[in-house]
Design a protein around this motif. Sequence first.
Motif, PDB file in Angstrom:
ATOM      1  N   GLY A 160      13.891   6.993  17.464  1.00 13.25           N
ATOM      2  CA  GLY A 160      15.355   8.343  17.550  1.00 13.25           C
ATOM      3  C   GLY A 160      14.628   9.153  16.942  1.00 13.25           C
ATOM      4  N   GLY A 161      13.828  10.313  17.501  1.00 13.02           N
ATOM      5  CA  GLY A 161      13.819  11.601  17.256  1.00 13.02           C
ATOM      6  C   GLY A 161      13.808  11.888  15.421  1.00 13.02           C
ATOM      7  N   ARG A 162      14.499  11.093  14.612  1.00  7.19           N
ATOM      8  CA  ARG A 162      14.462  11.825  12.889  1.00  7.19           C
ATOM      9  C   ARG A 162      12.782  12.169  12.574  1.00  7.19           C
ATOM     10  N   PRO A 163      13.186  13.643  11.852  1.00  8.61           N
ATOM     11  CA  PRO A 163      11.962  13.694  11.570  1.00  8.61           C
ATOM     12  C   PRO A 163      11.728  12.334  10.181  1.00  8.61           C
ATOM     13  N   ARG A 164      10.040  12.042  10.080  1.00 13.44           N
ATOM     14  CA  ARG A 164       9.789  11.277   8.564  1.00 13.44           C
ATOM     15  C   ARG A 164       8.219  11.917   8.005  1.00 13.44           C
ATOM     16  N   ARG A 165       8.749  12.262   6.898  1.00  9.31           N
ATOM     17  CA  ARG A 165       7.622  13.271   6.109  1.00  9.31           C
ATOM     18  C   ARG A 165       6.584  11.075   5.723  1.00  9.31           C
ATOM     19  N   TRP A 166       5.451  12.098   5.613  1.00 14.00           N
ATOM     20  CA  TRP A 166       4.824  10.723   4.624  1.00 14.00           C
ATOM     21  C   TRP A 166       3.989  11.556   3.411  1.00 14.00           C
ATOM     22  N   SER A 167       3.943  11.011   2.542  1.00 14.92           N
ATOM     23  CA  SER A 167       3.588  11.534   1.294  1.00 14.92           C
ATOM     24  C   SER A 167       1.749  10.821   1.280  1.00 14.92           C
ATOM     25  N   ALA A 168       0.954  11.925  -0.044  1.00 12.62           N
ATOM     26  CA  ALA A 168      -0.469  11.599   0.975  1.00 12.62           C
ATOM     27  C   ALA A 168      -0.686   9.702   0.357  1.00 12.62           C
ATOM     28  N   ALA A 169       0.095   9.433  -0.293  1.00 16.13           N
ATOM     29  CA  ALA A 169      -0.041   8.081  -1.308  1.00 16.13           C
ATOM     30  C   ALA A 169       0.342   7.094  -0.381  1.00 16.13           C
ATOM     31  N   GLU A 170       0.960   7.398   1.024  1.00 15.16           N
ATOM     32  CA  GLU A 170       1.453   6.603   1.963  1.00 15.16           C
ATOM     33  C   GLU A 170       0.738   6.677   3.058  1.00 15.16           C
ATOM     34  N   LYS A 171       0.106   8.164   3.075  1.00 11.33           N
ATOM     35  CA  LYS A 171      -0.701   8.389   4.319  1.00 11.33           C
ATOM     36  C   LYS A 171      -2.216   7.251   3.788  1.00 11.33           C
ATOM     37  N   LEU A 172      -2.818   7.153   2.485  1.00 12.15           N
ATOM     38  CA  LEU A 172      -4.139   6.855   1.919  1.00 12.15           C
ATOM     39  C   LEU A 172      -3.805   5.465   2.555  1.00 12.15           C
ATOM     40  N   ARG A 173      -2.375   4.691   1.852  1.00  9.33           N
ATOM     41  CA  ARG A 173      -2.246   3.236   2.780  1.00  9.33           C
ATOM     42  C   ARG A 173      -2.321   2.262   3.410  1.00  9.33           C
ATOM     43  N   ILE A 174      -1.861   3.711   4.130  1.00  9.08           N
ATOM     44  CA  ILE A 174      -2.360   3.110   6.140  1.00  9.08           C
ATOM     45  C   ILE A 174      -2.965   3.218   6.130  1.00  9.08           C
ATOM     46  N   VAL A 175      -4.185   4.306   5.867  1.00  3.98           N
ATOM     47  CA  VAL A 175      -5.150   4.391   6.523  1.00  3.98           C
ATOM     48  C   VAL A 175      -6.888   3.156   6.156  1.00  3.98           C
ATOM     49  N   ALA A 176      -5.810   3.063   5.110  1.00  2.00           N
ATOM     50  CA  ALA A 176      -6.698   1.395   4.222  1.00  2.00           C
ATOM     51  C   ALA A 176      -6.230   0.355   5.318  1.00  2.00           C
ATOM     52  N   GLU A 177      -5.805   0.120   5.617  1.00  2.00           N
ATOM     53  CA  GLU A 177      -5.031  -0.568   5.665  1.00  2.00           C
ATOM     54  C   GLU A 177      -5.708  -0.731   7.756  1.00  2.00           C
ATOM     55  N   THR A 178      -6.200   0.095   8.418  1.00  2.00           N
ATOM     56  CA  THR A 178      -7.162  -0.411   8.949  1.00  2.00           C
ATOM     57  C   THR A 178      -8.280  -0.240   8.948  1.00  2.00           C
ATOM     58  N   ILE A 179      -9.351   0.171   7.766  1.00  2.00           N
ATOM     59  CA  ILE A 179     -10.738   0.202   7.124  1.00  2.00           C
ATOM     60  C   ILE A 179     -10.743  -1.352   6.760  1.00  2.00           C
ATOM     61  N   TYR A 180     -10.025  -1.810   5.332  1.00  2.00           N
ATOM     62  CA  TYR A 180     -10.353  -2.355   4.425  1.00  2.00           C
ATOM     63  C   TYR A 180     -10.092  -4.294   5.175  1.00  2.00           C
ATOM     64  N   ASP A 181      -8.757  -3.840   6.120  1.00  2.00           N
ATOM     65  CA  ASP A 181      -7.739  -5.515   6.611  1.00  2.00           C
ATOM     66  C   ASP A 181      -8.381  -5.650   7.479  1.00  2.00           C
ATOM     67  N   GLY A 182      -8.836  -4.789   8.319  1.00  2.00           N
ATOM     68  CA  GLY A 182      -9.718  -5.072  10.052  1.00  2.00           C
ATOM     69  C   GLY A 182      -8.572  -5.228  11.109  1.00  2.00           C
ATOM     70  N   LYS A 183      -7.441  -4.391  10.521  1.00  2.00           N
ATOM     71  CA  LYS A 183      -6.293  -4.693  11.683  1.00  2.00           C
ATOM     72  C   LYS A 183      -6.581  -3.347  12.598  1.00  2.00           C
ATOM     73  N   SER A 184      -6.409  -3.413  13.631  1.00  2.00           N
ATOM     74  CA  SER A 184      -6.377  -2.581  14.634  1.00  2.00           C
ATOM     75  C   SER A 184      -5.577  -1.279  14.340  1.00  2.00           C
ATOM     76  N   ILE A 185      -6.039   0.110  14.267  1.00  2.00           N
ATOM     77  CA  ILE A 185      -5.014   0.932  14.104  1.00  2.00           C
ATOM     78  C   ILE A 185      -3.534   1.224  15.405  1.00  2.00           C
ATOM     79  N   SER A 186      -3.930   0.293  16.116  1.00  2.00           N
ATOM     80  CA  SER A 186      -2.253   0.310  16.917  1.00  2.00           C
ATOM     81  C   SER A 186      -1.743  -0.476  16.093  1.00  2.00           C
ATOM     82  N   ALA A 187      -1.795  -1.691  15.744  1.00  2.00           N
ATOM     83  CA  ALA A 187      -1.289  -2.802  14.924  1.00  2.00           C
ATOM     84  C   ALA A 187      -0.880  -2.097  13.773  1.00  2.00           C
ATOM     85  N   VAL A 188      -1.782  -1.251  12.726  1.00  2.00           N
ATOM     86  CA  VAL A 188      -1.428  -0.858  11.781  1.00  2.00           C
ATOM     87  C   VAL A 188      -0.309   0.118  12.301  1.00  2.00           C
ATOM     88  N   ALA A 189      -0.446   0.912  13.153  1.00  2.00           N
ATOM     89  CA  ALA A 189       0.673   2.000  13.260  1.00  2.00           C
ATOM     90  C   ALA A 189       2.436   1.665  13.672  1.00  2.00           C
TER      91      ALA A 189
END
Length: 125
Positions: free
Chosen positions: A10-39
């Motif tokens: 949609g071309g709209r800017p999105r801002r990610w807080s540090a907490a959101e970044k950490l949560r999303i990255v943690a999903e790729t590490i601890y939940d065993g999901k692929s980066i593409s799926a988490v993304a």
Amino acid sequence: MSEIENITDGGRPRRWSAAEKLRIVAETIYDGKSISAVARLNGVAPDLLYRWRKPMLEEGCIGVAEDDSVNGNRTVREMESRIRELERQLGRKTMEVKILKEALDKSRAKKPNLLAQSLRRGGSP
């Protein structure tokens, strides 16, 4: 908290807080999901998720939380620009000093000649 801007569908800017970044990255590490799926689930571009993940794996939570521009490229570019400007100024000042030294040397070389001419004309030193 630092934030980063990401353009999503949609071309709209999105801002990610540090907490959101950490949560999303943690999903790729601890939940065993692929980066593409988490993304996909979180509406993040996979390459951006890789960039968030790298500093977190290398530096821990601080790497993502303190991140101003994900990898600091903006800061590096600003510093390089400042260095270039200071080098230009230094070059100008170096040239000014060289020119002034040459002018001083020439004036010193002419001074004895002017003094000798003055004495020949009957002037006093």
